[in-house]
Design an enzyme around this catalytic site. Sequence first.
Site, PDB file in Angstrom:
ATOM      1  N   ARG A 135       0.799  -1.298  -0.028  1.00 31.01           N
ATOM      2  CA  ARG A 135      -0.060  -0.017   0.149  1.00 31.01           C
ATOM      3  C   ARG A 135       0.899   1.386  -0.039  1.00 31.01           C
ATOM      4  O   ARG A 135       1.988   1.350   0.264  1.00 31.01           O
ATOM      5  CB  ARG A 135      -0.860   0.018   1.128  1.00 31.01           C
TER       6      ARG A 135
ATOM      7  N   ASN B 140       2.443   4.770   1.574  1.00 34.50           N
ATOM      8  CA  ASN B 140       2.319   5.311   2.889  1.00 34.50           C
ATOM      9  C   ASN B 140       2.296   7.026   2.576  1.00 34.50           C
ATOM     10  O   ASN B 140       1.784   7.491   1.824  1.00 34.50           O
ATOM     11  CB  ASN B 140       3.529   4.416   3.380  1.00 34.50           C
TER      12      ASN B 140
ATOM     13  N   GLU C 126       1.870  -3.847   7.146  1.00 36.02           N
ATOM     14  CA  GLU C 126       2.454  -4.277   8.407  1.00 36.02           C
ATOM     15  C   GLU C 126       1.598  -5.457   9.234  1.00 36.02           C
ATOM     16  O   GLU C 126       0.358  -5.447   9.030  1.00 36.02           O
ATOM     17  CB  GLU C 126       2.567  -3.207   9.424  1.00 36.02           C
TER      18      GLU C 126
ATOM     19  N   ASN D 246       8.471   7.049   3.882  1.00 38.63           N
ATOM     20  CA  ASN D 246       7.850   7.985   4.985  1.00 38.63           C
ATOM     21  C   ASN D 246       8.235   9.435   4.601  1.00 38.63           C
ATOM     22  O   ASN D 246       8.099   9.903   3.433  1.00 38.63           O
ATOM     23  CB  ASN D 246       8.320   7.642   6.320  1.00 38.63           C
TER      24      ASN D 246
ATOM     25  N   ASP E 276       9.415   9.341  11.004  1.00 39.23           N
ATOM     26  CA  ASP E 276       8.357   9.128  10.281  1.00 39.23           C
ATOM     27  C   ASP E 276       7.965  10.111   9.567  1.00 39.23           C
ATOM     28  O   ASP E 276       8.729  10.543   8.447  1.00 39.23           O
ATOM     29  CB  ASP E 276       7.384   8.543  11.267  1.00 39.23           C
TER      30      ASP E 276
HETATM   31  O1  LIG Z   1       2.610   6.235  10.067  1.00 37.66           O
HETATM   32  C1  LIG Z   1       3.091   5.502   9.069  1.00 37.66           C
HETATM   33  O2  LIG Z   1       3.825   6.193   8.355  1.00 37.66           O
HETATM   34  C2  LIG Z   1       3.002   3.990   8.971  1.00 37.66           C
HETATM   35  O3  LIG Z   1       2.256   3.756   8.157  1.00 37.66           O
HETATM   36  C3  LIG Z   1       2.890   3.367  10.402  1.00 37.66           C
HETATM   37  O4  LIG Z   1       2.825   2.145  10.219  1.00 37.66           O
HETATM   38  C4  LIG Z   1       4.197   3.733  11.162  1.00 37.66           C
HETATM   39  O5  LIG Z   1       5.342   4.768  10.574  1.00 37.66           O
HETATM   40  C5  LIG Z   1       5.158   2.566  11.154  1.00 37.66           C
HETATM   41  O6  LIG Z   1       4.514   1.481  12.011  1.00 37.66           O
HETATM   42  C6  LIG Z   1       6.534   2.906  12.117  1.00 37.66           C
HETATM   43  O7  LIG Z   1       7.697   2.744  11.273  1.00 37.66           O
HETATM   44 ZN   LIG Z   2       4.384   7.894   8.214  1.00 35.30          ZN
END
Ligand SMILES: O=C(O)[C@H](O)[C@@H](O)[C@H](O)[C@H](O)CO
Ligand SMILES: [Zn+2]
Length: 299
Positions: free
Chosen positions: A101, A103, A121, A154, A204
């Site tokens: 998916r 992010n 995840e 991220n 993140d």
């Molecule tokens: O928020 C996000 O970007 C992801 O989708 C999350 O699942 C977390 O970042 C991840 O679990 C930690 O790395």
């Molecule tokens: Zn994130």
Amino acid sequence: MSSIKIECVLRENCRCGESPVWEEASNSLLFVDIPAKKVCRWDSLSKRVQQVTVEAPVSSVALRQGGGYVATIGTKFCALNWEDRSAVALATVDKDKKNNRFNDGKVDPAGRYFAGTMAEETAPAVLERHQGSLYSLFPDHHVEKYFDQVDISNGLDWSLDHKIFYYIDSLSYSVDAFDYDLQTGKISNRRSVYKLEKEEQIPDGMCIDTEGKLWVACYNGGRVIRLDPETGKRLQTVKLPVVKTTSCCFGGKDYSEMYVTCARDGTDPEGLLQQPEAGGIFKITGLGVKGIPPYPYAG
Ligand SMILES: O=C(O)[C@H](O)[C@@H](O)[C@H](O)[C@H](O)CO
Ligand SMILES: [Zn+2]
């Protein structure tokens, strides 16, 4: 000296709040709850939240030049019409990777929508590695792929002169930089500008301030940190009363407030007792620094 104030402005109980984006025209904060498949819009004046539920996990939302929004839903870049609550696919990626998916995503200063993918995840930060890629959706709706082998795609943002693209692949525990060609949308010369310290946990979401410094939300670290990408030094740490801080953006009057999203998933019952605001939206004031308006998707 400014005095920093941290306040939970919305107790939304997001399973995984993400992608905060300030919409000046409506004095609102947009954000998503990824596994709940919801895009939310919180009106900072009325304090009311509106939401649109979509058909797959929604990982980012962005403004669109002609009105409305764009969002990354499942493995699709979509146009989102708030009035009739419809999402229309503009392009699909990772067609051969059924467990992937999108992010985090953000629009570049030329109106291209950048977003990366990851494997779904099984628990926070537990997933099949190297399955993700970074893409962008150009204004003409064609997609370009930059690289693959990403773990958790991220945070992303661009330098104030638009010559550098900053990017986080969470499990590298690094904030990286690339040279950026705004004309073509091409990136080159990847390098690390900051390596996270152990207690900072997992990098993140990320945003830039008007001084060109980067703010990174630290998942499991319960904080946002301010970094100088030129010296590689951390300048400031702001701790929050929740551990799973996922992303940050500037908003409010003159973009002088910071909004932080966080997650509730992955917190045990005891943790939830200690962090009743987990999954809420936080506002930080008194930072003494401002952000810049988000760029709208130009297509
Ligand atoms: O928020 C996000 O970007 C992801 O989708 C999350 O699942 C977390 O970042 C991840 O679990 C930690 O790395
Ligand atoms: Zn994130």
